[in-house]
Enzyme design. Sequence first.
Site, PDB file in Angstrom:
ATOM      1  N   SER A 244       0.830  -1.188   0.000  1.00  0.00           N
ATOM      2  CA  SER A 244       0.000   0.000   0.000  1.00  0.00           C
ATOM      3  C   SER A 244       0.880   1.259   0.000  1.00  0.00           C
ATOM      4  O   SER A 244       1.690   1.447  -0.901  1.00  0.00           O
ATOM      5  CB  SER A 244      -0.948  -0.046   1.210  1.00  0.00           C
ATOM      6  OG  SER A 244      -1.960   0.916   1.101  1.00  0.00           O
ATOM      7  N   ASP A 362      -9.516  -6.445  -3.873  1.00  0.00           N
ATOM      8  CA  ASP A 362      -9.090  -5.204  -3.219  1.00  0.00           C
ATOM      9  C   ASP A 362     -10.055  -4.065  -3.557  1.00  0.00           C
ATOM     10  O   ASP A 362     -10.267  -3.759  -4.725  1.00  0.00           O
ATOM     11  CB  ASP A 362      -7.670  -4.836  -3.666  1.00  0.00           C
ATOM     12  CG  ASP A 362      -7.061  -3.733  -2.823  1.00  0.00           C
ATOM     13  OD1 ASP A 362      -7.798  -3.101  -2.055  1.00  0.00           O
ATOM     14  OD2 ASP A 362      -5.849  -3.501  -2.937  1.00  0.00           O
ATOM     15  N   HIS A 390      -6.966  -6.424  -0.093  1.00  0.00           N
ATOM     16  CA  HIS A 390      -5.904  -5.452   0.157  1.00  0.00           C
ATOM     17  C   HIS A 390      -4.824  -6.021   1.078  1.00  0.00           C
ATOM     18  O   HIS A 390      -3.642  -5.765   0.881  1.00  0.00           O
ATOM     19  CB  HIS A 390      -6.501  -4.180   0.773  1.00  0.00           C
ATOM     20  CG  HIS A 390      -5.556  -3.028   0.794  1.00  0.00           C
ATOM     21  ND1 HIS A 390      -5.069  -2.426  -0.347  1.00  0.00           N
ATOM     22  CD2 HIS A 390      -4.971  -2.359   1.837  1.00  0.00           C
ATOM     23  CE1 HIS A 390      -4.246  -1.440  -0.026  1.00  0.00           C
ATOM     24  NE2 HIS A 390      -4.168  -1.386   1.282  1.00  0.00           N
TER      25      HIS A 390
END
Length: 441
Positions: A244, A362, A390
């Site tokens: 991320s 995600d 995610h």
Amino acid sequence: MLTSITEGILCCLTGKVAGLVLSLESTEPSDGFEFVEVKPGRVLRVRHIVPERQPVVTEGSVHCKRKITVYRNGQLVIENLGDVLHSEILQCRDGDLEPCSTVEVELADYKEMPSSPDPKPVTPPVPPPLGEQKPAPPPRRRRRKPKRTVQIDSKRVISSCKGTHSDVALFFVHGVGGSLDIWGSQLDFFSRLGYEVIAPDLAGHGASTAPQIAAAYTFYALAEDLRAIFKRYARKRNILIGHSYGVSFCTFLAHEYPDLVHKVVMINGGGPTALEPSLCSIFQLPSCVLHCLSPCLAWSFLKAGFARQGTKEKQLLKQGNAFNVSPFVLRAMMSGQYWPEGDEVYHAELTVPILLVHGMCDKFVPMDEDQRMAEILLFAFLKVIEEGSHMVMMECPDTVNTLLHEFFLWEPDMSRKDRIKTATALGDTLHTLKVNKPVEK
């Protein structure tokens, strides 16, 4: 829920934020954990495991040559003039080399500009009869004078990185709201294989100190923290693994230290666009309000970050300390995501091999963003995990560990490159002999 609301009211009345991570006095290693003072009063917790390994000698290199051109009309043209690695590289031990290619995309932040009026009036054409009408072709944008041109021409050694190699180190970087604990499965797996692993807690996360100033959580402040950690533990061949927001820091380090960063893994990192905080985000609310909303935020993250919301996922969320940060730190982290340099050209300048891992479910990062990243990068290989979201490294640890290990062990097949060069040289020789052959009378 009532406790959270009560603490939020006290936060508003006293002006203090609950749940802060305080400074730790001990800096001695304990069970693989160390506390590193990157700046006076700024201490990060780092998990560092160093097994006993043997030295290794690496050979072979890949020619990294590309021309990056940005035009004023918003076109970005990337010409790959050197070696281009095969897209199915991870299907086997050695990857093949492809011929040169050209990538042409539109800049993400491009806005259509009004064109200048023509000097002469143009008479509109007479439309054909209804029976003979044809669909109008799509408008073609004329390529204009280049606004910026970047040329890259270098040699890069790409080799297999085994756990027994003493010059290899793995760096794991988490994103907003996480901690080094989210990498638990990866740290255990690769340390057992003999790899040296380093995983820090970002400032304000996990057991690292949490400065009470928003400037401590800007992209540049956090990047300098990670630069200090990288310079402290770096070996000759370093592999960066980011998740991320942590992907942006890995990109920054790969750009700053191209000779030290050997490979990069980007897990649900998004597209190759410059960072800019959203002014309409819920995280712009005051810290006390965010503290009251923390149970709702945690539930929302559970629904969006995991493909399933069962007992196992809730336990993973609790064990990994995901979103277990103070409202002040969370607000400052989201507001500090300003990095205008990290645009498409910045990413296109990278010459390091990069593995992109995307969780199909995600809800934070769309699939097309990682696909665009794969188009921009020179050596990029996109792998999609259908059952992941995610937090795919926590949901599907075995699948992710296998993908990462294959990528670490991969090296390009330089013998095929030599065969192509030999065949090309032989063809040129035969062509020369044919041209210079005397004409018989």
